[in-house]
Design an enzyme around this catalytic site. Structure first.
Site, PDB file in Angstrom:
ATOM      1  N   HIS A   1       1.913   7.571  -6.491  1.00 35.60           N
ATOM      2  CA  HIS A   1       2.275   8.927  -5.985  1.00 35.60           C
ATOM      3  C   HIS A   1       0.327   9.450  -5.790  1.00 35.60           C
ATOM      4  CE1 HIS A   1       4.438  12.196  -4.493  1.00 35.60           C
ATOM      5  NE2 HIS A   1       2.929  13.032  -5.254  1.00 35.60           N
ATOM      6  N   GLU A   2      -0.404   9.420  -6.573  1.00 35.93           N
ATOM      7  CA  GLU A   2      -1.143  10.307  -6.438  1.00 35.93           C
ATOM      8  C   GLU A   2      -1.775   9.950  -5.974  1.00 35.93           C
ATOM      9  OE1 GLU A   2      -0.740  13.253  -7.346  1.00 35.93           O
ATOM     10  OE2 GLU A   2       1.167  13.207  -8.088  1.00 35.93           O
TER      11      GLU A   2
ATOM     12  N   HIS B   1      -1.774  10.679  -2.604  1.00 37.08           N
ATOM     13  CA  HIS B   1      -2.394  11.719  -2.066  1.00 37.08           C
ATOM     14  C   HIS B   1      -3.677  11.355  -1.914  1.00 37.08           C
ATOM     15  CE1 HIS B   1       0.544  14.421  -2.234  1.00 37.08           C
ATOM     16  NE2 HIS B   1       1.211  14.119  -3.398  1.00 37.08           N
TER      17      HIS B   1
ATOM     18  N   HIS C   1      -5.137   9.326   1.628  1.00 40.85           N
ATOM     19  CA  HIS C   1      -4.797  10.102   2.759  1.00 40.85           C
ATOM     20  C   HIS C   1      -6.370  10.779   2.911  1.00 40.85           C
ATOM     21  CE1 HIS C   1      -1.958  12.803   4.691  1.00 40.85           C
ATOM     22  NE2 HIS C   1      -3.142  12.271   5.451  1.00 40.85           N
TER      23      HIS C   1
END
Length: 597
Positions: free
Chosen positions: A388-389, A392, A395
């Site tokens: 998940h992190e 980020h 991205h």
């Protein structure tokens, strides 16, 4: 002594983020902060000069130089303070830069009002000028809100009133966090347990049905005693938001919330329409859960209990990385190489240490690595947190690599898309690869619960917001009783006739803090839906879908979020992304029913 939390000094450097790449020492930080304080006031010299192109360009270039320097200082101070929150030296350093950031913000606050005060002819000239091409979208995104910006005097008046206008949120927060208390609750053995908002989330998942029922009755029974006060508080908050929308010449409260990011109201309305068409899938889930839990009747307090338990296996970080790489393999070699480079190059602060900030986040600035704070405890969910992190951070990595500084960040509307796409790909891999039917069922239920809580639940919240705000906008007041009646109706609609609708649930609206951040919650569902659509396309189409997805990651803030997603093949103005989520939900229900036989 395996479970003893280590001191930071006891953790090997290879498991820590390389914050020294930003500043080698606190002394270097202090030196740069002093220099910035001395040099940044040049930004004030550009006031009243941006009606000339040369003056505008000079300001924008200086603004970038000094803001980038400030961001590096802030990120360094913040990260260092989170390494050990008991380290007073680092807390003082953070407070220094936070205080200066407020001064800096005040120092540049003249720019937007001055830009908006320029004649339309000057603005049109700037938008057509090739020398200003880099800033075209940036300027356009500011001036498009011009019809909703008030005169200087009115803006100052609104700013002065902001504390008073925020009072409902402040009152709600103080009342529910500080003043509201609960009685202990007993379990099936008659043992008492202390009851708080935090412990409720544990009790409601307990296998002990007596405990979870008593926790449910105590929590909502206590909120119910303050129905009138909490109803007045929420109603006042909504009236304030409606008033601000009206003052700023918006057609309504939803437009006032969505317009700054150029998100059509149709995105909101389509989401509610699509989920309404798909609620029968949630009714089916409730029926299946009732069978798996072997209950004669299923109540609202049974919704969160896991349908299956599996022994927690410990996954070493290196093994977690391997699992993550297998799950993210559909994204291609380049993506996996960036992921591995992040591990190798000190992006991540991996393990818990004494005093370290809890939770997880992705951070960094345009001029640093996209750092990640973890507290890795070797659980399966920690692997999900890692991907998940990393979603980020990668991205951010792509945005900063392919966009100039002015567009190097992305909006909240798309912020959770990359992180959730990673999670979707990982759990899809885990479900497909798992041979043990019990573990497979556990994973299937995990993803079902993600969709239930992030999509169905948040859109039920969004529907509640739409109805209540529009009722108030039409001049009809709403009380605690009105909120209760509406909340019961919505629960009946979303969960169906197969569940016992305990009347205590009627007050649940009163404990949702997000209702004081008007029209925020729908973004959880739209972000998840966009991620579902991306994941589905990546798994079905391969390279062509991956290329579009990477294009989305590389676009940063260079376009409005809905346009950015549309170019990548996900049209949030249509029902398709949410329909992809509902298809996935139905597929997972099929797998559950196969298990039941």
């Amino acid at each position: 002594m395996e479970n003893k939390v280590k001191l930071r000094s006891e953790i090997e450097d290879r498991f820590k983020w390389r914050v020294e790449d930003i500043f080698p020492s606190n002394e270097a930080f202090e030196e740069e902060l002093a220099k910035l304080k001395e040099e940044a006031p040049v930004l004030l010299t550009h006031k009243n000069k941006i009606q000339e192109k040369a003056g505008l360009l000079a300001y924008l270039k200086d603004f970038e130089v000094y803001t980038r320097r400030l961001e590096k200082l802030y990120v360094y101070a913040s990260m260092k303070s989170h390494e050990d929150t008991a380290n007073n030296v680092q807390q003082v350093i953070l407070s220094k830069v936070a205080q200066y950031a407020a001064e800096y913000s005040a120092m540049v606050s003249w720019f937007v009002p001055e830009l908006l005060s320029l004649d339309d002819a000057i603005i049109e000239g700037y938008l057509a000028d090739e020398e200003l091409a880099l800033y075209r979208f940036y300027i356009a995104s500011i001036v498009k809100e011009k019809p909703h910006v008030l005169s200087k005097e009115k803006e100052e008046l609104l700013a002065t009133l902001s504390d008073s206008l925020n009072a409902p949120d402040d009152i709600f927060s103080i009342f529910t966090n500080a003043d509201m208390t609960f009685q202990d609750v007993v379990d099936e053995a008659g043992e008492a347990h202390p009851m708080t908002e935090g412990s409720y989330s544990m009790y409601i998942q307990s296998k002990d049905r007596v405990l979870r029922k008593n926790a449910f009755l105590e929590l909502f029974g206590t909120y119910g005693k303050f129905k009138n006060t909490l109803g007045q508080t929420l109603s006042s908050n909504m009236k304030t938001f409606n008033l601000k929308a009206k003052i700023r010449n918006y057609a309504g409260p939803i437009e006032a919330s969505l317009s700054p990011n150029n998100i059509p109201v149709a995105v909101y309305d389509n989401s509610l329409e699509t989920i309404s068409e798909g609620v029968k899938s949630l009714h089916r889930y409730v029926d299946i859960k009732k069978k798996l839990l072997k209950l004669d009747e299923i109540h609202m307090y049974d919704l969160y209990v896991p349908i299956i338990d599996v022994p927690e296996e410990k996954i070493e970080f290196e093994d977690g990385v391997e699992l993550a790489l297998k799950g993210l393999a559909p994204l291609g070699e380049e993506y996996l190489e960036i992921f591995q480079a992040g591990i190798r190059d000190g992006w991540i602060d991996i393990y818990e240490n004494k005093g370290k900030r809890s939770g997880a986040y992705s951070s960094g600035t345009y001029d640093t690595a996209p750092y990640i704070l973890l507290n890795y405890h070797k659980d399966l969910r920690d692997v999900s947190t890692l991907v998940h992190e990393m979603g980020h951070s990668i991205h951010s990595y792509y945005s900063r690599k392919y966009q100039p500084y002015v567009y190097g960040d992305y909006t909240l509307f798309v912020a959770e898309v990359a992180s959730t796409t990673n999670e979707k790909l990982l759990i899809n891999y885990q479900i497909e690869a798992e041979k043990d039917p019990v573990k497979k069922l556990y994973l299937v239920n995990q993803e079902l619960e993600q969709i239930r809580t992030t999509v169905f639940r948040q859109l039920m919240f969004a529907e509640f917001e739409k109805i209540t705000h529009e009722t108030i906008q039409a001049g009809t007041p709403m009380t605690g009783d009105d909120f209760n009646a509406l909340w019961l109706d919505l629960n009946r609609k979303y969960f169906g006739e197969g569940i016992v609708l305990d009347e205590e649930i009627a007050i649940e609206w009163a404990r949702i803090p997000h209702f004081y951040s008007d029209f925020y919650v729908y973004q959880y569902a739209t972000g998840y839906a966009a991620a579902s659509a991306f994941a589905e396309a990546i798994l079905a189409e391969g390279k062509s879908a991956v290329d579009k997805y990477l294009g989305f990651l590389k676009s940063g803030g260079s376009n409005y979020p809905v346009e950015t997603l549309k170019i990548a093949g996900v049209d949030m103005t249509s029902k398709a992304p949410l329909e992809a989520t509902l298809r996935r939900f139905d597929h997972l229900l099929d797998l559950l029913e196969e298990y039941i036989g």
